[in-house]
Enzyme design. Structure first.
Site, short mmCIF file in Angstrom:
data_model
loop_
_atom_site.label_atom_id
_atom_site.label_comp_id
_atom_site.label_asym_id
_atom_site.label_seq_id
_atom_site.Cartn_x
_atom_site.Cartn_y
_atom_site.Cartn_z
N LYS A 1 0.84 -1.21 0.00
CA LYS A 1 0.00 0.00 0.00
C LYS A 1 0.87 1.25 0.00
CE LYS A 1 -4.30 -1.91 1.22
NZ LYS A 1 -5.46 -2.00 2.05
N LYS B 1 -3.85 -12.24 -7.33
CA LYS B 1 -5.06 -12.65 -6.59
C LYS B 1 -6.21 -11.71 -6.95
CE LYS B 1 -4.95 -9.87 -2.50
NZ LYS B 1 -5.33 -9.55 -1.21
N LYS C 1 -10.20 -6.01 -5.32
CA LYS C 1 -10.87 -4.82 -5.85
C LYS C 1 -9.87 -3.75 -6.25
CE LYS C 1 -14.99 -3.88 -4.77
NZ LYS C 1 -16.22 -3.41 -4.14
P1 TYM Z 1 -10.22 -8.23 3.36
O1 TYM Z 1 -11.34 -7.33 3.73
O2 TYM Z 1 -9.29 -7.79 2.28
O3 TYM Z 1 -10.77 -9.65 2.93
C1 TYM Z 1 -11.72 -10.38 3.69
C2 TYM Z 1 -11.41 -11.87 3.60
O4 TYM Z 1 -11.38 -12.29 2.22
C3 TYM Z 1 -10.17 -13.00 1.96
N1 TYM Z 1 -9.77 -12.76 0.56
C4 TYM Z 1 -9.46 -13.74 -0.32
N2 TYM Z 1 -9.46 -15.07 -0.20
C5 TYM Z 1 -9.13 -15.80 -1.30
N3 TYM Z 1 -8.80 -15.24 -2.49
C6 TYM Z 1 -8.80 -13.90 -2.66
N4 TYM Z 1 -8.51 -13.39 -3.85
C7 TYM Z 1 -9.14 -13.08 -1.54
N5 TYM Z 1 -9.24 -11.74 -1.35
C8 TYM Z 1 -9.62 -11.56 -0.06
C9 TYM Z 1 -9.16 -12.37 2.93
O5 TYM Z 1 -8.06 -13.22 3.15
C10 TYM Z 1 -10.01 -12.20 4.17
O6 TYM Z 1 -10.08 -13.40 4.90
N6 TYM Z 1 -6.97 -7.33 7.05
C11 TYM Z 1 -8.18 -8.06 6.69
C12 TYM Z 1 -9.40 -7.67 7.51
C13 TYM Z 1 -9.25 -7.90 8.99
C14 TYM Z 1 -9.24 -9.17 9.63
C15 TYM Z 1 -9.16 -8.87 11.04
C16 TYM Z 1 -9.32 -10.50 9.19
C17 TYM Z 1 -9.16 -6.93 9.93
N7 TYM Z 1 -9.11 -7.52 11.17
C18 TYM Z 1 -9.16 -9.89 11.97
C19 TYM Z 1 -9.31 -11.52 10.14
C20 TYM Z 1 -9.21 -11.22 11.52
C21 TYM Z 1 -8.53 -7.70 5.26
O7 TYM Z 1 -8.17 -6.65 4.76
O8 TYM Z 1 -9.38 -8.60 4.66
#
Ligand code: TYM
Length: 338
Positions: free
Chosen positions: A112, A199, A202
């Site tokens: 980022k 991967k 968005k």
């Molecule tokens: P975020 O909001 O980007 O994504 C939410 C969940 O979706 C999964 N994910 C994917 N899995 C497989 N293939 C993909 N292309 C893909 N893109 C997204 C992510 O791995 C996630 O499980 N930092 C985290 C949010 C967060 C969080 C937490 C997660 C904040 N606090 C505590 C778990 C526990 C995030 O940005 O996920």
């Protein structure tokens, strides 16, 4: 209290849920609700680490909560992070146990930062962006989960969370925090159809992700133009683009279709157009099912918002209990300190 094991996971309110979120995380979250005590959060504090618009953030936060419900998340398991300010308070305490070096090594922070630098926006690299993984550790540890179901991209943040938990326990000589295990599905890294070397996300732009609440015609078009043969030099190996399509069928389609297409692939008679048609059909039935469920929720929006506030208030009592205990262990004062 129930003796069920505990699950915690969260998602950022970035707009619509995409297929990567769904297959990598949310589909699993829904199933885990049968056997575990679950906490699922929409993490809006995380979404303010990058430039954003306040009205849009609020709308996206509600929208994400509605979409999670439409996917099958139970309302009593759902919370909105900014309704539980103890997450931010625990973040501060855990930040004091984290080293600058380990936070700087987080690849999401590096990515980022690079993104902002490349668009000449270095001044927008915030302290919040740097602290993001510590807030994530607080989101997790505050509910003492046994497991955290996430996609592959969250591996490093979970490793940091476990390190922070162990350091806390070691420093204060008490096995207080659990070191939660990561749970991953077979689809822990769903790839972009437009560029299967990356991967699905968005931030890559519209053509790279499938909106699971989107429109059928658009989904068909995206699947039709999915890249199948890029990214490999060894023709013996299945290309990432084709594997991605097979993985989607395995997760959402029928095993018979999967086996039939796989045996065509093995004998060299697979028509990519046929493979894509099966993928488009399974995705369209998913999209239609989810959109119908969402319409039902939106029809009762006001009441559902109230219920989400209530469930967040109930979940907050757990977070408050943890904060009280952590403050006591760390030598800080809380209202009942003598
Ligand atoms: P975020 O909001 O980007 O994504 C939410 C969940 O979706 C999964 N994910 C994917 N899995 C497989 N293939 C993909 N292309 C893909 N893109 C997204 C992510 O791995 C996630 O499980 N930092 C985290 C949010 C967060 C969080 C937490 C997660 C904040 N606090 C505590 C778990 C526990 C995030 O940005 O996920």
């Amino acid at each position: 209290m129930s003796d069920k094991k505990t699950i915690l996971s969260c998602i950022q309110p970035t707009g619509d849920i995409h297929l990567g979120n769904y297959l990598g995380a949310i589909k699993n979250w829904v199933e885990l609700q049968k056997d575990y005590r679950c906490f699922y959060g929409v993490v809006d504090y995380h979404a303010i680490t990058m430039p954003y618009n306040p009205e849009k953030l609020r709308a996206n936060t509600w929208n994400m909560a509605f979409q999670l419900l439409a996917c099958g998340i139970k309302i009593e398991n759902l919370f909105v992070q900014s309704l539980i300010p103890e997450h931010a308070e625990l973040c501060w305490m855990l930040g004091c146990l984290s080293s600058y070096g380990e936070i700087t090594r987080m690849t999401q922070f590096k990515d980022k930062t690079a993104q902002l630098k490349s668009s000449s926006k270095s001044s927008l690299i915030s302290g919040g962006l740097f602290y993001y993984p510590v807030l994530q550790a607080a989101d997790i540890l505050i509910y003492h989960p046994d497991y955290v179901p996430v996609g592959k991209d969250q591996d490093q943040h979970l490793e940091l969370t476990r390190n922070i938990a162990e350091r806390f326990n070691h420093q204060f000589g008490k096995e207080y925090f659990k070191t939660p295990q990561t749970l991953m599905t077979k689809n822990a890294k769903v790839l972009s159809m437009a560029d299967p070397t990356k991967k699905m996300s968005k931030s890559l732009g519209e053509k790279h992700y499938i909106n699971i609440f989107g429109d059928e015609a658009r989904v068909r078009k995206q699947v039709r133009s999915a890249v199948t043969d890029s990214g490999i030099s060894d023709s013996e190996q299945m290309s990432p683009g084709i594997k991605n399509l097979f993985d989607i069928i395995a997760a959402l389609g029928s095993m018979e279709d999967h086996q039939r297409l796989m045996s065509d692939y093995t004998t060299g008679s697979l028509k990519y157009s046929e493979l894509k048609e099966v993928v488009a059909d399974v995705l369209c039935s998913l999209v239609n099912e989810k959109r119908t469920a969402l319409e039902g929720i939106l029809a009762d929006k006001k009441n559902i918002k109230y219920q989400i506030q209530q469930s967040s208030a109930v979940i907050r009592t757990q977070a408050q209990q943890t904060l009280k205990e952590v403050k006591s262990i760390m030598g800080l004062l809380h209202t009942k300190t003598k």
